[in-house]
Design a protein around this motif. Structure first.
Motif, mmCIF file in Angstrom:
data_model
loop_
_atom_site.group_PDB
_atom_site.id
_atom_site.type_symbol
_atom_site.label_atom_id
_atom_site.label_comp_id
_atom_site.label_asym_id
_atom_site.label_seq_id
_atom_site.Cartn_x
_atom_site.Cartn_y
_atom_site.Cartn_z
ATOM 1 N N ASN A 1 1.187 -1.336 0.186
ATOM 2 C CA ASN A 1 0.030 -0.104 0.326
ATOM 3 C C ASN A 1 1.500 1.382 -0.030
ATOM 4 N N ILE A 2 0.913 2.280 -0.930
ATOM 5 C CA ILE A 2 1.464 3.199 -1.390
ATOM 6 C C ILE A 2 0.091 3.897 -1.295
ATOM 7 N N PRO A 3 0.971 5.965 -1.113
ATOM 8 C CA PRO A 3 -0.175 6.834 -1.077
ATOM 9 C C PRO A 3 0.554 7.171 -2.523
ATOM 10 N N ASN A 4 -1.627 7.760 -3.226
ATOM 11 C CA ASN A 4 -0.989 8.115 -4.342
ATOM 12 C C ASN A 4 -0.861 6.876 -5.236
ATOM 13 N N LEU A 5 -1.168 5.984 -4.780
ATOM 14 C CA LEU A 5 -1.366 5.231 -6.053
ATOM 15 C C LEU A 5 -1.552 4.075 -5.850
ATOM 16 N N GLU B 1 -4.159 0.323 -3.633
ATOM 17 C CA GLU B 1 -3.895 -0.576 -3.398
ATOM 18 C C GLU B 1 -3.038 -1.617 -3.644
ATOM 19 N N PRO B 2 -2.670 -2.525 -2.643
ATOM 20 C CA PRO B 2 -1.972 -4.099 -3.071
ATOM 21 C C PRO B 2 -2.596 -4.944 -4.220
ATOM 22 N N GLY B 3 -2.821 -5.650 -5.075
ATOM 23 C CA GLY B 3 -2.823 -6.001 -6.420
ATOM 24 C C GLY B 3 -3.505 -5.175 -7.118
ATOM 25 N N THR B 4 -3.616 -3.795 -7.235
ATOM 26 C CA THR B 4 -4.071 -2.843 -8.197
ATOM 27 C C THR B 4 -3.327 -2.657 -9.540
#
Length: 156
Positions: A12-16, A18-21
């Motif tokens: 999980n990274i802000p501005n990118l 959720e995981p799996g996206t």
């Protein structure tokens, strides 16, 4: 020359996202920061297919869980009320307390449904009477049942 490449997010990274996206990011950002830190993978057709397959499996499991929850709800709604006998003192005050375990045992004997005590919300019970308990089957499926506390010397 700015170039975006498709990536699959692993953490999980802000501005990118959720995981799996699956998203796009600048080539330099991906190659110099995200890939070395293990935050993303490059989105290849095989990896995209794999991610979509995993999402479909999760969706099917969620539907199965929801169907089972509705079956449990229907079984619980067949119980008109739960009657529990307790020893009574003066002025209809009960000795001890009514626990989730008492309710779980009653439901299991009546319907065969196994519940966890974390699923049951009981009000504070200090005397004989009728109370409403809430049973949370899953997040969005609840059942409200009547709980009747009777003196120990009365036959049900």
């Amino acid at each position: 020359m700015k170039q975006d490449i498709p990536i699959i997010i692993k953490k999980n990274i802000p501005n990118l996202g959720e995981p799996g996206t699956i998203t796009k990011a600048r080539l330099g950002y991906v190659l110099n920061y995200l890939l070395p830190k293990g935050i993303v993978d490059i989105a290849t057709p095989g990896k995209i297919k794999h991610i979509n397959m995993l999402k479909q499996i999760q969706l099917n499991q969620l539907k199965d869980l929801e169907n089972q929850a509705y079956k449990t709800k229907n079984h619980l709604e067949q119980i008109p009320k739960i009657s529990i006998k307790k020893k009574v003192g003066d002025q209809k005050h009960i000795f001890g307390s009514v626990s989730e375990k008492d309710i779980i045992n009653y439901i299991f004997n009546s319907t065969g449904e196994k519940l966890d005590k974390k699923q049951i919300t009981i009000p504070i019970i200090k005397e004989v009477g009728i109370y409403t308990i809430d049973i949370k089957i899953i997040d969005n499926i609840h059942v409200k049942l009547k709980l009747q506390i009777l003196p120990d010397n009365i036959n049900i």
